[in-house]
Write an enzyme that holds these catalytic residues in place. Sequence first.
Site, PDB file in Angstrom:
ATOM      1  N   CYS A 156      23.529  43.560   2.552  1.00  0.00           N
ATOM      2  CA  CYS A 156      22.810  43.700   1.222  1.00  0.00           C
ATOM      3  C   CYS A 156      22.391  42.175   0.970  1.00  0.00           C
ATOM      4  O   CYS A 156      21.318  42.483   0.504  1.00  0.00           O
ATOM      5  CB  CYS A 156      23.118  43.783  -0.422  1.00  0.00           C
ATOM      6  SG  CYS A 156      24.506  45.587  -0.299  1.00  0.00           S
ATOM      7  N   CYS A 174      10.403  34.939   7.582  1.00  0.00           N
ATOM      8  CA  CYS A 174      11.038  35.342   6.661  1.00  0.00           C
ATOM      9  C   CYS A 174      12.347  34.969   5.926  1.00  0.00           C
ATOM     10  O   CYS A 174      11.338  34.544   5.188  1.00  0.00           O
ATOM     11  CB  CYS A 174      12.251  36.480   7.825  1.00  0.00           C
ATOM     12  SG  CYS A 174      13.658  35.539   8.449  1.00  0.00           S
TER      13      CYS A 174
END
Length: 288
Positions: free
Chosen positions: A68, A241
């Site tokens: 997550c 990223c």
Amino acid sequence: MYDIVADCSDNVPTRYLVNDACVLSGKPLVSASALRMEGQLTVYNYLGGPCYRCLYPVPPPAETVTNCSDGGVLGVVPGIMGCLQALEVLKIASGQGSSCGQQLLMLDAQEARFRLIRLRPRQAGCSVCGENPTVTSLQDYEKFCGSAATDKCRRLCLLSKEQRISIQEYKEIVDGGSPHLLLDVRPLVEVDICRLPFSLTIPLASLEDRKPEHVRLLQNKITETKEQMKAESHVPVYVICKMGNDSQKAVQVLQQMSGSELECITAKDIRGGLMAWAQKIDPSFPQY
Ligand SMILES: [Zn+2]
């Protein structure tokens, strides 16, 4: 002393550890997980049903696992899965029993849909709950899985030192005005939250699929950058990223494409990603 164990962890080594501990001590394991808009719930090692290892005898390659912290999750989804998990714990504790012993309940939150799928039964050859178990005590699970038993800040290390630069080094490149291409490989939902204005956005999944429109877009930007360069050399492509994990995978993809599907480039990963940018370069940049 425990009678029922609930696994609420978000990493593979802990899942194997908790599974083995439950099998070895004969306790049911109520396991729930959530990622992005999906949730799963099942009860392992319960009334003759399978354990986690029966279904997943070998851990997945560390670089293919998304947790997550990297992949994101909508908070309501683990909330729903946690409530369902608590319900199964209470049903088992009160003697009503659970029907999730050999079933997987899957939530597709995007479509507001639950599905129930039947799991394969307990495996006689399972290394922990099978007939001739080879796992008879707890192991080194980080070694077994090749990844750290942490839910946060998972750091992949797929590239060599030379293939990565720090966020400070990248800032110097930007300040120095030297022509380069910055490629942001985050999913578009994250790009919508924040981005560096001079970046080109192609999500990692699209890059991995070599979608023709994206390859064309990338090649056009490479050509554009090359025209700005004075010396004749490979166009430097820096990949960014959120945390610096997906960007490493993207560098590997770009290296495969360089010289064949794309003009020759030098691809490097920016360590720590945009969160490093927010922490070390621009405090006004959103952290999420
Ligand atoms: Zn098993």
